[in-house]
Design a protein around this motif. Structure first.
Motif, PDB file in Angstrom:
ATOM      1  N   TYR A 110       0.836  -1.210   0.000  1.00  0.00           N
ATOM      2  CA  TYR A 110       0.000   0.000   0.000  1.00  0.00           C
ATOM      3  C   TYR A 110       0.868   1.257   0.000  1.00  0.00           C
ATOM      4  N   ALA A 111       1.977   1.225   0.735  1.00  0.00           N
ATOM      5  CA  ALA A 111       2.888   2.370   0.734  1.00  0.00           C
ATOM      6  C   ALA A 111       3.464   2.601  -0.661  1.00  0.00           C
ATOM      7  N   LEU A 112       3.816   1.521  -1.341  1.00  0.00           N
ATOM      8  CA  LEU A 112       4.308   1.643  -2.719  1.00  0.00           C
ATOM      9  C   LEU A 112       3.215   2.193  -3.628  1.00  0.00           C
ATOM     10  N   LEU A 113       2.007   1.709  -3.431  1.00  0.00           N
ATOM     11  CA  LEU A 113       0.877   2.179  -4.232  1.00  0.00           C
ATOM     12  C   LEU A 113       0.624   3.672  -4.011  1.00  0.00           C
ATOM     13  N   ASP A 114       0.912   4.141  -2.800  1.00  0.00           N
ATOM     14  CA  ASP A 114       0.730   5.557  -2.463  1.00  0.00           C
ATOM     15  C   ASP A 114       1.894   6.429  -2.916  1.00  0.00           C
ATOM     16  N   GLN A 167       0.355  -7.381 -11.087  1.00  0.00           N
ATOM     17  CA  GLN A 167      -0.582  -7.614 -12.179  1.00  0.00           C
ATOM     18  C   GLN A 167      -1.703  -6.575 -12.199  1.00  0.00           C
ATOM     19  N   THR A 168      -2.225  -6.228 -11.025  1.00  0.00           N
ATOM     20  CA  THR A 168      -3.384  -5.338 -10.952  1.00  0.00           C
ATOM     21  C   THR A 168      -3.010  -3.867 -11.117  1.00  0.00           C
ATOM     22  N   TYR A 169      -1.951  -3.448 -10.404  1.00  0.00           N
ATOM     23  CA  TYR A 169      -1.607  -2.025 -10.357  1.00  0.00           C
ATOM     24  C   TYR A 169      -0.357  -1.688 -11.177  1.00  0.00           C
ATOM     25  N   LYS A 170       0.273  -2.727 -11.760  1.00  0.00           N
ATOM     26  CA  LYS A 170       1.488  -2.520 -12.561  1.00  0.00           C
ATOM     27  C   LYS A 170       2.612  -1.882 -11.742  1.00  0.00           C
ATOM     28  N   LEU A 171       2.683  -2.241 -10.468  1.00  0.00           N
ATOM     29  CA  LEU A 171       3.740  -1.708  -9.611  1.00  0.00           C
ATOM     30  C   LEU A 171       5.063  -2.421  -9.906  1.00  0.00           C
ATOM     31  N   PRO A 172       6.185  -1.711  -9.791  1.00  0.00           N
ATOM     32  CA  PRO A 172       7.500  -2.316 -10.046  1.00  0.00           C
ATOM     33  C   PRO A 172       7.942  -3.185  -8.867  1.00  0.00           C
ATOM     34  N   LEU A 173       7.569  -4.443  -8.922  1.00  0.00           N
ATOM     35  CA  LEU A 173       7.803  -5.389  -7.834  1.00  0.00           C
ATOM     36  C   LEU A 173       8.629  -6.563  -8.324  1.00  0.00           C
ATOM     37  N   PRO A 236      11.194  -5.604 -13.156  1.00  0.00           N
ATOM     38  CA  PRO A 236       9.911  -5.668 -12.452  1.00  0.00           C
ATOM     39  C   PRO A 236       9.062  -6.841 -12.950  1.00  0.00           C
ATOM     40  N   GLY A 237       8.367  -7.463 -12.009  1.00  0.00           N
ATOM     41  CA  GLY A 237       7.506  -8.584 -12.330  1.00  0.00           C
ATOM     42  C   GLY A 237       8.211  -9.923 -12.350  1.00  0.00           C
TER      43      GLY A 237
END
Length: 320
Positions: A110-114, A167-173, A236-237
């Protein structure tokens, strides 16, 4: 201007070794957060204070109100080492493992999403893959997740959350999964430190079952080098397996330690096997070698001798 890293669980075994490695070998600024439970040792961080690019904050990733104070700046990377990782404890009580390993990872996502960080590496384990038979090929990044104890189930759950946010938010994970680590500063409830400290103190060494369970051993310094490569060059991914390539039975490890310390094999005490005890772990690290150029550099003999000598020089025990 140096880039800022947020390291979670940096008072623990692997996290503290990674911080030490990065402080000595890079110019990153590091914020280390840790809940300082039984697995987090203040002594592990004592030498970090001399570095002006390091700071420590006492907070729990499983508690969002506690965690929020760490985000007083934006980070280049979050590297999530924070975890409850003792299998026996997870069998006795799984709740803390869910709180830290699952809920804590979700809070970081969530912090990354923010927008509090640009990227995140989730430090996971080969135990999420379950157990291998003696003739099975080592786990690859495409092996199914089949965890067999509450600890590994909580780590697999966290990995699936990370995948879903990618997958959902395309965050660099990115996810890394390592084989069994060993080296200086590991908690004395873990297998190799317990064997060393018990041998040094002439105490019985419990050996589960028939002693033939096999683990793939990775020296912690090699793991730290791999994580830095993933941090700087990983995609990422992706998932990267990090293995040592040193498969040994538990009995072989104990025998080496006893022989090196010139201790009697009569210290070995066979005990009833642990519930959910995986028979064999082995990990294929070909992907990280091919794509990022990493490979382990420390032989098992060298790493184990360095580990034994560290415990001898620290009074034969890891302080709690």
């Amino acid at each position: 201007m140096s880039k800022h890293l947020l390291i979670t669980g940096g008072a623990g075994f692997i996290g503290s070794n990674f911080i030490e490695y990065m402080l000595k070998n890079s110019a990153y600024s590091i914020t280390n957060i840790d809940a300082l439970t039984y697995a987090g040792q203040i002594d592990n961080m004592m030498t970090f204070k001399k570095y002006p690019n390091y700071r420590f904050m006492h907070c729990d990733i499983g508690n969002r109100d506690s965690l929020i104070k760490a985000f007083d700046r934006n980070y280049e990377f979050i590297i999530n080492f924070a975890a409850e990782s003792h299998v026996d404890r997870s069998i006795e009580n799984a709740q803390p493992f869910v709180d830290t390993n699952v809920s804590g990872t979700l809070n970081l996502l969530y912090a990354l999403l923010d927008g509090k960080a640009k990227k995140m590496i989730q430090i996971s384990t080969d135990e999420v893959y379950g157990s291998l038979r003696s003739d099975d090929l080592p786990f690859t990044e495409n092996s199914p997740l089949t965890p067999n104890n509450p600890y590994s189930a909580s780590k697999a759950s966290a990995d699936l959350l990370v995948r879903s946010f990618y997958q959902t938010y395309k965050l660099p994970l990115i996810i890394t999964r390592c084989s069994n680590n060993y080296g200086p500063r590991q908690h004395n409830e873990k297998f190799i430190p317990k064997v060393i400290t018990n041998a040094l103190n002439e105490q019985k060494i419990p050996l589960y079952g028939d002693g033939k369970n096999i683990r793939d051993w990775l020296f912690v310094e090699d793991h730290c080098r791999a994580i830095r490569m993933v941090l700087e060059h990983g995609e990422p991914g992706e998932i990267y397996n990090i293995g040592g390539g040193h498969e040994r039975t538990n009995q072989e490890v104990i025998t080496f330690i006893l022989d090196y310390l010139n201790k009697s094999h009569t210290l070995i005490q066979f005990v009833e096997d642990r519930k959910g005890h995986d028979r064999r772990y082995a990990i294929n690290w070909g992907k990280i070698h091919k794509e990022l150029g990493w490979m382990p550099q420390v032989t098992f003999r060298e790493g184990l001798i360095r580990t034994i000598e560290w415990y001898k020089n620290n009074n034969g025990q890891q302080k709690r």
